[in-house]
Scaffold this motif. Structure first.
Motif, short mmCIF file in Angstrom:
data_model
loop_
_atom_site.label_atom_id
_atom_site.label_comp_id
_atom_site.label_asym_id
_atom_site.label_seq_id
_atom_site.Cartn_x
_atom_site.Cartn_y
_atom_site.Cartn_z
N GLY A 123 0.82 -1.20 0.00
CA GLY A 123 0.00 0.00 0.00
C GLY A 123 0.86 1.25 0.00
N LEU A 124 0.32 2.32 -0.57
CA LEU A 124 1.06 3.58 -0.61
C LEU A 124 1.26 4.11 0.81
CD1 LEU A 124 2.22 5.89 -2.41
CD2 LEU A 124 -0.05 6.93 -2.32
N PRO A 125 2.50 4.38 1.23
CA PRO A 125 2.72 4.91 2.58
C PRO A 125 1.97 6.22 2.79
CG PRO A 125 4.79 4.20 1.59
CD PRO A 125 3.76 4.15 0.51
N VAL A 165 -0.95 -2.90 -3.43
CA VAL A 165 0.13 -2.49 -4.34
C VAL A 165 1.42 -2.33 -3.55
CG1 VAL A 165 0.91 -0.70 -5.93
CG2 VAL A 165 -1.51 -1.34 -5.87
N ARG A 166 2.52 -2.85 -4.09
CA ARG A 166 3.80 -2.81 -3.40
C ARG A 166 4.61 -1.60 -3.85
NH1 ARG A 166 5.92 -9.12 -3.21
NH2 ARG A 166 4.09 -9.97 -2.15
N TYR A 167 5.21 -0.92 -2.86
CA TYR A 167 6.05 0.25 -3.12
C TYR A 167 7.42 0.04 -2.49
CZ TYR A 167 2.00 2.85 -4.75
OH TYR A 167 0.90 3.27 -5.46
N ALA A 210 4.39 11.94 -7.02
CA ALA A 210 3.42 11.39 -7.96
C ALA A 210 4.04 10.27 -8.78
CB ALA A 210 2.89 12.50 -8.87
N VAL A 211 5.29 10.44 -9.18
CA VAL A 211 5.99 9.37 -9.92
C VAL A 211 6.10 8.13 -9.04
CG1 VAL A 211 8.24 8.68 -10.85
CG2 VAL A 211 7.25 10.90 -11.47
N GLY A 216 4.28 2.50 -8.39
CA GLY A 216 3.71 1.35 -7.68
C GLY A 216 2.54 0.75 -8.43
N MET A 217 1.68 1.61 -8.98
CA MET A 217 0.52 1.10 -9.73
C MET A 217 0.97 0.33 -10.97
SD MET A 217 -2.45 4.01 -9.50
CE MET A 217 -1.45 5.32 -10.21
#
Length: 253
Positions: A123-125, A165-167, A210-211, A216-217
């Protein structure tokens, strides 16, 4: 004893910054509020590194860090966005302003119950999501129609926080100890650059974060595509094996 408390002091400083950002955003000082959120991002990265450097890691510090993050990167950016545009959307704007920090709280709770460390975040932090939202609020004058783009972007960020989603986890990247000294200098430089309009730092920060979110997506989509191809290939191999077994049985008969 005081040295061991330095990470907690930095974390509390992050909390104070978040509260100040909320207060000044209600006065319409969005540039300063966004800058405080960015400074909070730097402190958030610094307190963890200070804890590891001083061998002062603890469950107390972990929980305190999450509570501070929820204020600075969950509530403060949502308050900014509410004052910028969501207040004009009625009950839908109210719901979205609540939705973002709620997803942030779920993201932090999931992170805290994870037992093993990893080279990636699931997940997005919330730190990145809050930084994107705070700087995104400043793009309203150039986005048309911003009344649609900004709320949609806020909703997408909320979903990404609670997604699978992995980041990349940049906290695992080693930095030289001299970076601890350079961080305050970097903060002062960014503050002066924004204050005296030398650069549009909010655009730079928004672009970088944003990048990171888009990366991640795209990485998640590619991972699902590869996994789907592998599953199809495995099923096809299984079908071939079954056909070969059937044909060999017929030959034996």
């Amino acid at each position: 004893m005081f040295i061991k408390s330095i990470p907690s002091v930095l974390t509390l400083g992050n909390l104070v910054i978040g509260m100040v950002a909320i207060l000044i955003s209600s006065q319409g000082r969005f540039n300063e509020a966004a800058l405080l959120v960015v400074i909070g991002m730097l402190l958030d990265g610094l307190d963890g590194r200070a804890a590891r450097l001083l061998h002062a890691e603890s469950e107390f510090g972990k929980q305190l860090d999450s509570l501070s993050d929820l204020v600075t990167f969950g509530v403060a950016p949502a308050a900014m966005m509410y004052n910028v545009i969501l207040s004009h959307l009625g009950i839908a704007g109210d719901a979205l302003a609540i939705w973002f920090p709620m997803c942030g709280a779920l993201r932090l709770a999931r992170f805290n119950v994870q037992t093993k460390s990893s080279s990636f975040f699931v997940g997005l932090p919330i730190t990145a999501a809050g930084g994107i939202l705070a700087t995104m609020a400043l793009t309203r004058p150039v986005l048309h129609p911003s009344i649609v783009i900004l709320p949609v972007g806020m909703f997408v960020l909320s979903i990404l926080m609670v997604s699978n989603v992995r980041y990349p986890n940049f906290k695992k990247v080693a930095f030289p100890k001299s970076a601890v000294v350079l961080v305050p200098l970097f903060v002062v430089t960014i503050f002066c650059a924004i204050k005296f309009h030398f650069i549009r730092a909010n655009w730079i920060i928004f672009g970088v974060l944003a990048v990171y979110a888009i990366y991640g997506m795209l990485r998640g989509m590619r991972y699902r595509h590869v996994r789907h191809r592998r599953s199809n290939s495995t099923s096809q191999d299984a079908d071939i094996d079954r056909e070969m077994e059937t044909s060999s049985t017929y030959r034996e008969i």
